[in-house]
Enzyme design. Structure first.
Site, PDB file in Angstrom:
ATOM      1  N   MET A  87      32.995   0.417  30.316  1.00  0.00           N
ATOM      2  CA  MET A  87      31.892   0.665  30.991  1.00  0.00           C
ATOM      3  C   MET A  87      31.919   2.207  30.946  1.00  0.00           C
ATOM      4  SD  MET A  87      32.298  -0.445  34.722  1.00  0.00           S
ATOM      5  CE  MET A  87      33.969  -1.548  34.705  1.00  0.00           C
ATOM      6  N   CYS A  88      30.804   2.965  31.407  1.00  0.00           N
ATOM      7  CA  CYS A  88      31.101   4.366  31.396  1.00  0.00           C
ATOM      8  C   CYS A  88      30.469   4.709  32.696  1.00  0.00           C
ATOM      9  CB  CYS A  88      30.441   5.006  30.296  1.00  0.00           C
ATOM     10  SG  CYS A  88      29.200   6.287  30.343  1.00  0.00           S
TER      11      CYS A  88
END
Ligand SMILES: [Zn+2]
Ligand SMILES: [Zn+2]
Ligand SMILES: [Zn+2]
Ligand SMILES: [Zn+2]
Ligand SMILES: [Zn+2]
Lengths: 151, 514
Positions: A87-88
């Site tokens: 994820m970012c």
């Protein structure tokens, strides 16, 4: 000097973790790899699910941010739907991470992301589109996937 | 500051771009040279006479010291006008991308807000210094041993000196950050100032920090650009804006001798405008397979089919076997190239009847492209070959000195010739990309005539330039080479002035999707 900081943070997370989160070490001899279990938040389609995450603290921690990935598959615009579960999120980017930032903040940021996906910053375009265009269908898909993978 | 010396043009370029060779004796005394002229051939005299051409761009070359001095001057000014610390003035200027006027105006209006936004929020402590504080625990490393050195910027967020150092090391060395390093406190936007840095880290890291700051200084200013030559640390200042680029081709010359386009950073591509260059290069890359055969260094003699290798820039080929003379580019008879009906540069459009169906049309369009690509690539290649010869030129010149008894100064004409060949070929190369996108109108013919004149002159000079040393020693050939060199430079100036004027007036009409 890193050891002291990590031990202290670990101690805090073991005794008083953020609500809905459980923390333990993957391997008792290594304080750099943390196993996280996160409950799906109540007001989200992930409710009832238990999501496993792996938190890795680099040797340069806390000068470099930790790495964290979903080990349990999750249908979410901001998490890759694969074995990486990458994820970012803002707080982990090197220009916003500060050495005084704390792991509980990272964990609550992820809980917040489950409650409020950010489709404009998506890594799963299909999920992002569905989230924007047909919220009901998105919620259903997320619930189904939670049932399938996170129970 | 508009004297030509200020533009940092190198003397070679001055010679190359001079169009005034012919009037040398007529007005050579009008430039106020009082002292006796040193005997340096014609180079110096011409430099004095350099005039600004219509296609010349005004620019200035800055060396690393100049760039530092510029920043220091601005910082000093703001420091005096606003009466704030120099290190804070620097942070404010960077926040305002070095727009001093806007900074001062905004600061006068709302000083608190300006300081806050720039990361210079209210101070809670005195001037920053390293301190030992009783009962202090560092929030980063969780150390609390007595005697621990600690540091805080004006925001008061205190950490141990070791953690602060490691943080700065990480930011500067690993992340290449300088202008936007914030206080290590989560959520604090206070920007690190140079003075605090100096208190904490080694001079090596300080130097790196200032290097990075200078880089952002140049990158933040629209009218400043780094010279793209490898290992060159100069920056060029030029007032040409992005929106001007369809009307001018802003070619600048760094003191390191690299000539490049200020608009796009590519090597000198006059007379073609940046946008056209970009399109052409993309087309060439897309069609590289079709065009690959052209760059081959060998061809067959059109008469006897024996293989002929090209090893100089000159396009006048003579078959070793049958002595047939032909043009490398069009494979036509060379004897026709010296006359008025030379048309190696022009693409003859087939009449409409021949290109009626789509297939024929696409064949014509490919032929047309190959015509221009062929010549473009050929000049590029010839320039490389000429350059190879240039490296041999100096050796030639030395042996020439021995053979003829000429002094080093006296053989500089070969150096000038070599420079002229390369610069002119660079221009010629781009005239073909330019021509590819030109619509066929009256102006086009004038352009092609200029192109033809320059090309013929260049090929003639190229041929003389490749003569063996014993022939070069002949004073008659020396005069011819000097004449041809100045003629080539003159033709180039004429071509560039003409295309630049029409570009500035928006007179060119484009085709092929440009
Ligand atoms: Zn510390
Ligand atoms: Zn702070
Ligand atoms: Zn340079
Ligand atoms: Zn350009
Ligand atoms: Zn032959």
């Amino acid at each position: 000097m890193t050891q002291k900081r990590i031990s202290k943070e670990l101690q805090e997370c073991l005794t008083t973790p953020p609500a809905g989160i459980k923390v333990n070490l993957v391997d008792e001899g290594n304080i750099h790899n943390w196993n996280i279990v996160m409950d799906g938040p109540a007001d989200s389609p992930y409710v009832g699910g238990k999501f496993q995450l792996l938190l890795v603290l680099p040797t340069e921690y806390p000068f470099k941010p930790p790495k964290i990935n979903f080990k349990t598959r999750i249908y979410h615009p901001n998490v890759t739907f694969d074995e990486h579960g990458s994820m970012c999120i803002g707080i982990l980017k090197s220009d916003s991470w500060k050495p005084s930032s704390r792991i509980p903040n990272v964990l609550t940021a992820i809980q917040q992301l489950l409650l409020e996906p950010v489709p404009d910053d998506a890594v799963e375009q299909g999920a992002a589109q569905k989230f924007k265009e047909d919220r009901k269908a998105f919620d259903k898909e997320a619930r189904d996937m939670t049932k399938k993978y996170a129970k | 500051m508009d004297s030509d010396e200020d533009f940092g043009m190198s003397s070679e370029e001055d010679v190359l771009e001079d169009s005034e060779n012919d009037n040398e004796s007529a007005d050579g005394t009008d430039f106020g040279i009082d002292e006796p002229e040193p005997d340096l051939g014609y180079t110096q005299k011409e430099q004095v006479k350099k005039e600004k051409k219509t296609f010349d761009t005004t620019f200035k070359v800055y060396h690393p010291d100049d760039i530092q001095a510029q920043q220091d001057d601005l910082i000093d000014e703001v420091n005096m006008i606003l009466d704030i610390r120099k290190e804070d003035a620097a942070i404010l200027l960077r926040h305002f991308r070095w727009n001093k006027e806007r900074l001062i105006e905004d600061y006068m209006d709302r000083p608190r807000k300006v300081l806050e936004d720039a990361g210079l929020g209210p101070s809670t402590t005195g001037p920053p210094k390293l301190e030992v504080i009783r009962g202090f625990m560092c929030d980063i490393c969780c150390e609390d041993e007595p005697g621990l050195q600690s540091f805080a910027m004006k925001c008061g967020h205190r950490y141990c000196a070791d953690c602060y150092r490691q943080y700065l090391n990480q930011k500067i060395k690993e992340e290449g950050e300088a202008a936007r390093i914030q206080c290590p406190q989560d959520g604090c936007k206070r920007i690190l100032d140079a003075k605090s840095l100096d208190l904490l880290v080694t001079s090596e890291l300080q130097n790196r920090y200032h290097e990075l700051l200078t880089r952002t200084y140049v990158e933040d200013k629209e009218q400043l650009k780094w010279c793209p030559a490898p290992d060159c640390q100069n920056a060029i200042e030029c007032g040409i804006k992005k929106k001007d680029l369809d009307r001018v081709v802003p070619t600048v010359a760094c003191d390191c001798k690299h000539r490049f386009c200020f608009g796009c950073g590519l090597a000198d591509h006059q007379p073609a405008p940046c946008d056209l260059v970009k399109k052409w290069l993309k087309k060439c890359a897309d069609d590289s397979e079709t065009a690959n055969w052209i760059s081959a260094n060998t061809k067959e003699c059109p008469k006897c089919n024996s293989t002929i290798e090209k090893n100089g820039g000159c396009n006048h080929m003579t078959c070793r076997k049958c002595k047939h003379e032909f043009c490398w580019m069009c494979m036509g008879l060379w004897s026709e190239h010296g006359t008025s009906w030379y048309n190696c540069n022009r693409f003859e459009e087939k009449s409409g009847s021949e290109a009626r169906d789509a297939q024929a049309k696409s064949r014509v369009s490919l032929e047309r492209y190959l015509h221009y690509y062929n010549r473009y690539a050929n000049h590029e290649q010839s320039a490389k070959l000429d350059k190879d010869i240039f490296t041999k030129t100096e050796k030639k010149m030395i042996s020439l000195q021995t053979a003829s008894g000429m002094s080093w100064i006296e053989v500089q004409y070969l150096n000038s010739a070599s420079h002229a060949l390369q610069t002119c070929r660079q221009t010629l190369k781009w005239t073909y990309a330019f021509a590819f996108y030109l619509k066929r109108v009256n102006l086009t013919e004038m352009f092609e005539d200029n192109q033809k004149d320059l090309e013929m002159a260049v090929e003639a000079l190229s041929e003389m330039f490749e003569k063996p040393v014993d022939e070069l020693a002949n004073p008659k050939l020396k005069v011819e080479i000097m004449d041809k060199t100045s003629y080539c430079n003159k033709r180039r100036v004429i071509l560039l002035a003409d295309t630049a004027d029409n570009l500035a007036n928006g007179a060119w009409e484009w085709s092929n999707g440009h």
